[in-house]
Enzyme design. Structure first.
Site, mmCIF file in Angstrom:
data_model
loop_
_atom_site.group_PDB
_atom_site.id
_atom_site.type_symbol
_atom_site.label_atom_id
_atom_site.label_comp_id
_atom_site.label_asym_id
_atom_site.label_seq_id
_atom_site.Cartn_x
_atom_site.Cartn_y
_atom_site.Cartn_z
ATOM 1 N N ASP A 1 0.768 -1.240 0.000
ATOM 2 C CA ASP A 1 0.000 0.000 0.000
ATOM 3 C C ASP A 1 0.802 1.294 0.000
ATOM 4 O O ASP A 1 0.393 2.257 -0.615
ATOM 5 C CB ASP A 1 -0.958 -0.002 1.166
ATOM 6 C CG ASP A 1 -0.258 -0.291 2.474
ATOM 7 O OD1 ASP A 1 -0.903 -0.263 3.508
ATOM 8 O OD2 ASP A 1 0.970 -0.547 2.454
ATOM 9 N N ARG B 1 -5.578 4.681 5.711
ATOM 10 C CA ARG B 1 -5.680 4.462 4.268
ATOM 11 C C ARG B 1 -6.846 5.214 3.654
ATOM 12 O O ARG B 1 -7.562 5.952 4.321
ATOM 13 C CB ARG B 1 -5.820 2.959 3.993
ATOM 14 C CG ARG B 1 -4.599 2.172 4.414
ATOM 15 C CD ARG B 1 -4.709 0.733 3.971
ATOM 16 N NE ARG B 1 -5.069 0.654 2.557
ATOM 17 C CZ ARG B 1 -5.284 -0.471 1.896
ATOM 18 N NH1 ARG B 1 -5.194 -1.624 2.532
ATOM 19 N NH2 ARG B 1 -5.610 -0.457 0.623
ATOM 20 N N PRO C 1 6.782 -6.513 5.285
ATOM 21 C CA PRO C 1 5.976 -5.508 4.593
ATOM 22 C C PRO C 1 5.938 -4.181 5.324
ATOM 23 O O PRO C 1 5.767 -3.142 4.703
ATOM 24 C CB PRO C 1 4.576 -6.148 4.542
ATOM 25 C CG PRO C 1 4.569 -7.211 5.570
ATOM 26 C CD PRO C 1 5.981 -7.654 5.727
ATOM 27 N N TYR D 1 -0.741 -3.077 11.493
ATOM 28 C CA TYR D 1 0.250 -4.145 11.584
ATOM 29 C C TYR D 1 0.384 -4.465 13.059
ATOM 30 O O TYR D 1 0.724 -3.580 13.858
ATOM 31 C CB TYR D 1 1.603 -3.697 11.033
ATOM 32 C CG TYR D 1 1.635 -3.540 9.535
ATOM 33 C CD1 TYR D 1 1.763 -4.657 8.707
ATOM 34 C CD2 TYR D 1 1.565 -2.291 8.947
ATOM 35 C CE1 TYR D 1 1.803 -4.518 7.341
ATOM 36 C CE2 TYR D 1 1.613 -2.142 7.567
ATOM 37 C CZ TYR D 1 1.730 -3.267 6.766
ATOM 38 O OH TYR D 1 1.767 -3.131 5.412
#
Lengths: 718, 718
Positions: free
Chosen positions: A51, A281, A365, A289
């Site tokens: 993302d 987002r 990530p 996370y």
């Protein structure tokens, strides 16, 4: 099953239509290269997955014309809030730092899901070429004839492609995310935007070929087929590094919470329950996370992902974020992972078959780097392959791919290793708590990491395409990419433009177009179209000496034996290999484009003068003063010349009129073109009257001229 | 010919799919109104025609979500160069002025051809509704039952529509521009962009209905059908004014010239050969407005446009621009015109059938105003009609259309009359030359004209929707639009926000979102979706007194009898009629959204708190400090409240907590809605734990909640 139905040739075959493969395909389409891109999956992805977009990635998107789409649709992250336990073990906001270091780019880090990013690539490819992603196509056999690797006309790569049926090409949901939940139809559709419709129609057409095999011979090939890369396995290349880490979960949810910083990026360290990173987002979503284990596993231990549920992950987040509450009604995607840091030993086989992205480096990530570095791999490679396929450059430029990108992958792995351990560690209770992580140290690492994470810090070493001092092998990954022809070795003079750093991407400040006073960021002029840029900063051309130097340079550049002409194919437009730009520092209102030699404003019989090559460092009416000379560290009395690679990295800085050095630089790797007559720019010796009626040979596409227009033009000379 | 095939009803019927009609259709689609738009032409246009876009027009486009498309594709005009004869009669650059006055808007005037602008409208309509322009559809009969004009449920308008065959619907080229040259196929295609393809496919589908007639009954109708308006003629309304002028030619060419300012907007007055205006455009084009006659014709004289050729026009330009040379190889479009200034006496029939754009005002194209004012007519009208159709407002708001827009048309006509005479006149030789035009005077007029031409100067008079002092009839076009219910009369206090001018559009400066620190221009928050905005500027809420005022206000706004609830339908989302926004002036980092009452951060069972209603006037990391309090002239110790119309014009300025005045303002024209239970926002008395499991009635669309999500949420209360 199925029969061999076709044999064909292609210049470049790309395997994998994720971000790295699509970046490569975008280069090919913008450079007009005959290429194909195949992917074994039946559809593009629509949600979840990677993302974050770095500043540098947005700059690259902008150079292909879709930076604004990502910028407009994404969520912008402005601030990082650091939350740590107080003396009572209760989390509190201890600090705030800017998410992107102010001033390093005209973009800031943003967040957008991978499906949209892939959409932008697909549209950009389609706008420039007939290339389409061929989905449901699986490579099954690779043959590589190494003996013809150095023959520019050879197709040393032979690949068998199998066209899958729809059933075969539709992965179970668990294939796109190791543990992703199956998405209900409603959710699936909610993530589909109208411009994905054609994609689905095209898929049906591709399926007409289902169950057939074909053989493709290629000059070059890119394996951008992910961590389990088939291409890498065929080549027998390995990834090296650690394969374990702490276990983390990821939730993409619309949060219901009283945590006050839920729309900020947050790093939350609880006293004893682990850590959470909050990534706000688009569409109200927040990605969390969440650390699921608080002890580091021994190397080689695999955890059983199938046992982890979103409930487990949410509960962990609730423990870490207490006393704040967090819950959700809507979950878009979730996963859990345990990935180490690994990097490939080789990035290419004989500079014919290349690997990029996850195929050569994997890591956590949450550093927000993976997709960016993967795309930037292909961004580094694409123009090099294109220039070799087109016969502009020799194959020596291709070695710089591994030298430049493997070094970056190594740096990334080191960064991720350090960062993820700092992030997963327990906060120190006090200065005597040596097993704990110092929160001051964490903040410092975060701030340093931010520069790395922006993508702006990338600094390529000396090579045939970066005229930099020092040892080329040492500055890269150890590969030998030094200039071989010592007579062509040139030296940059960094002091002439102290902030235009050799090996780094060109920084951007605003300039005005001389002919219409329109402000633009300098980077906006540097479109990704495969062209090298020679940028002349002649300084203040109202100083007679500078005007003279400019005039002399113009004469030399216009000469038939100038590098501009030697390396540009005779049938090509005048700026198809090199774009010559000028940025001067005289007052705009006292200057016109006619104060510049013709080389800087080429004439075309249909379009007249080119008004888009000469710029000025002056005050704008509405957007301030870019102060580009000052910001680049260039002396207005003296000027300089800069060579930029097609990917906007700085190759050379030298005196404004040292055309010999510039000529040598290009001579070291470019291939002379036949030129039976002067290419492109038409000289206009006697004013425009003559030229309007002249039928000079121009590199431009001939345009039908209507009778009344021809008569109008004719009237001029009557 | 043909048979009556259908009868149907529609809330709003729009005749004409030029810029004014498309603007109306865009409003209808963004407000969810059942509307149709028909046009007798078979296709949209692809080049030529009107071109300038004012700052205000770009602001409006941005409010519908496509400002950036126009901004990116257009040519930007930054500077006007004035060229006049010197003592020897040779033209020379005498002055430069900014094309757009710095600081008046976040946009500047740009140029883009009408075909692209229509494309943006079509895409915006399509993104929000199933409405499509029905092309090749001609209204043939209009019946209007005036007796039911005031009945909100009536369909007093009956129109017969004839569906043309493709042949009938395809105009000769000369129909789109009185004297436009037929364009060759190649040129035609070169102006078509890929996103026009669907348009052509759809046209074929519409043609299935060819030669049929249908009868449509409508509540409201807009005639946006151009200077020869069929709707206006049916109503028997007239245009008044002068019908003659000097004769001008227009050439859209790629110029081949040594004139140094060809990429600037230029006003060139020659000594004796007339004037040229240069308008640099996109795609290397330049538009030249060229004076063809140097004496003013007597009123009523018609010139024979069929005798004018592009050669004549070019030759005139060459005479005027001598000693500079100008010619072309490529001509995109050309025309010649002789239009006076005329304005309609009535803009509507009983506020049921409205006229907009060229149907009610015509003037010279070179003022760059026509298309802008036409679109702004429909922009003024659309939300009013939508709010009446939806039953939110009573019909009194509709009278303000004529009052506001006819006044603007009159101002425009006066401006154009004066400006075109100044432009067409011969420059004075010296101060004694009384017949000549003073070039100083011309420059002054140009500078003044620039403010007018920006569209920012529009200042609507007092009315039921503008709480302004003074005589409503006098401030408008003479129509009576004053507040009828004297008990509901309220007074604004302009001194509380000295630069938020009553009757003018809200200026824009940057603010930061409180929850994520993201900067945006204030105008970007004011999307055109039909919502009224109540904007509370509570000042520095770290001052206890201001915090108390805010808390009290929040309680009153949240009460069941608040205007927010009385006028919002019970089934609608909490912000569907009013959007309540706050911009505070306390330090961002010392504030959270939880320092604000719930009314400013409504709670939704699926989405949690609304993070997009509270903003702050503070320093950003990357885009400076908007200083919005200072720029709006609002005291940080005191604050204020502002009511904005759905078109961003300022209705009211008053104390931050005078909710009674605000309530009165809306009570004067809004229709109370049945509300059996509290609408939209759900109160959250006991923290989030309760609400996560509550099944409160929310105005939001219910979302299917997956089992695992429900369980996750459930875990919270376990």
């Amino acid at each position: 099953m199925g029969s061999i139905s076709a044999k064909s040739e292609v210049d470049v075959l790309i395997v994998g239509a994720g971000p790295a493969g699509l970046m490569m395909a975008t280069w090919m389409s913008h450079c007009g290269i005959n290429a194909r891109i195949v992917d074994k999956r039946g559809t593009k992805i629509f949600n979840g997955q990677a993302d974050g977009l770095q500043c540098r990635t947005l700059e690259i998107f902008d150079s292909f014309g879709f930076g604004h789409r990502a910028w407009d649709e994404s969520n912008h992250m402005l601030e990082i809030c650091l939350w740590n336990p107080d003396a009572n073990g209760i989390i509190q906001r201890s600090d705030r730092i800017p998410d992107t270091i102010p001033g390093i780019s005209r973009f800031q880090q943003v967040v957008l899901h991978q499906g949209r990013i892939e959409r932008f690539f697909l549209d950009s490819i389609e706008s420039k070429s007939g290339m389409r992603v061929e989905r449901g196509v699986l490579p099954t056999k690779l043959e590589f004839d190494e003996s013809s690797a150095e023959d520019p006309n050879a197709y040393p790569i032979t690949v068998t492609l199998r066209h899958l049926s729809e059933e075969e090409a539709t992965p179970k949901q668990s294939a796109t995310s190791a543990n992703g939940a199956a998405l209900s139809d409603g959710l699936y559709r909610s993530n589909m935007t109208p411009d994905d419709t054609n994609e689905l129609i095209m898929q049906a057409e591709l399926n007409k070929k289902a169950n057939n095999e074909e053989i493709v011979k290629a000059k070059y090939m890119l394996g951008a087929d992910g961590a389990h890369s088939w291409v890498r396995n065929q080549l027998g290349f390995k990834l090296e590094g650690e394969s374990t880490d702490y276990i983390w979960g990821v939730l993409d949810i619309i949060p219901i919470t009283d945590f006050p910083d839920i729309r900020m990026r947050c790093a939350i360290h609880s006293a004893n329950s682990g850590s959470v990173m909050v990534i706000p987002r688009e569409n109200k979503l927040v990605r969390l996370y969440i650390q699921l284990t608080t002890t580091e596993k021994g190397a080689g231990t695999k955890f059983d992902r199938s046992k982890i549920t979103p409930e487990d992950i949410l509960q962990a987040a609730q423990r870490i974020m207490a006393p704040y509450k967090i819950a959700y009604r809507y979950c878009d995607w979730w996963t859990a992972y345990q990935i180490g840091q690994r990097v490939g030993t080789q990035f290419s086989a004989r500079e014919r078959i290349f690997l990029a992205g996850d195929a050569v480096h994997t890591h956590s990530p949450k550093a927000g780097q993976g997709m960016n570095v993967s795309m930037q791999d292909a961004y580094n490679l694409g123009w090099k392959v294109a220039s070799v396929v087109k016969g502009i450059s020799d194959r020596s430029v291709l070695k710089t791919y591994q030298s430049e990108r493997r070094r970056i992958a190594q740096d990334l792995i080191d960064f991720d290793h350090k960062f993820s351990r700092l992030f997963s560690g327990r906060p120190a209770k006090d200065v005597m708590d040596e097993e704990g992580i110092s929160m001051e140290g964490f903040k410092e690492a975060f701030e340093k990491g931010n520069m790395f994470a922006s993508g702006i810090a990338v600094n390529y070493g000396a090579s045939v395409i970066v005229a930099k001092k020092g040892d080329a092998a040492e500055q890269g990954d150890g590969s030998d990419v030094a200039m071989k022809k010592k007579a062509l070795q040139i030296n940059s003079n960094q002091s002439l433009a102290t902030n235009v750093k050799l090996g780094m991407r060109m920084p951007s400040f605003k300039v005005l177009n001389q002919s219409d006073a329109r402000p633009s960021h300098f980077q906006e002029l540097l479109k990704s179209n495969g062209r090298w840029r020679v940028i002349i900063f002649p300084g203040d051309i109202s100083i007679p000496q500078q005007a003279d130097r400019l005039a002399n340079l113009g004469n030399i550049l216009a000469a038939p034996d100038s590098f501009l002409r030697r390396y540009t194919p005779s049938e090509a437009r005048y700026d198809s290999v090199f774009e010559l730009l000028a940025v001067h520092a005289a007052p705009r209102q006292k200057t016109t484009i006619f104060d510049f030699p013709e080389a800087f404003r080429p004439y075309d019989v249909r379009d007249g003068w080119d008004y888009w090559k000469i710029f000025v460092d002056d005050q704008s009416y509405h957007e301030g003063h870019g102060q580009i000379y000052q910001n680049y560290g260039i002396d207005r009395q003296q000027g300089c010349a800069v060579i930029l690679r097609p990917d906007q990295y700085v190759s050379y800085v030298g005196p404004m009129d040292d055309h010999e050095a510039i000529d040598k630089f290009f001579s070291a790797f470019m291939i002379p073109q036949r030129s039976s007559h002067p290419n492109g720019a038409v000289s206009v010796p006697n004013g425009i009257l003559k030229n309007v009626t002249e039928n000079s040979s121009s590199g431009m596409e001939k345009q039908a001229v209507r009778k009344d227009e021809r008569e109008s033009a004719g009237l001029l000379v009557a």
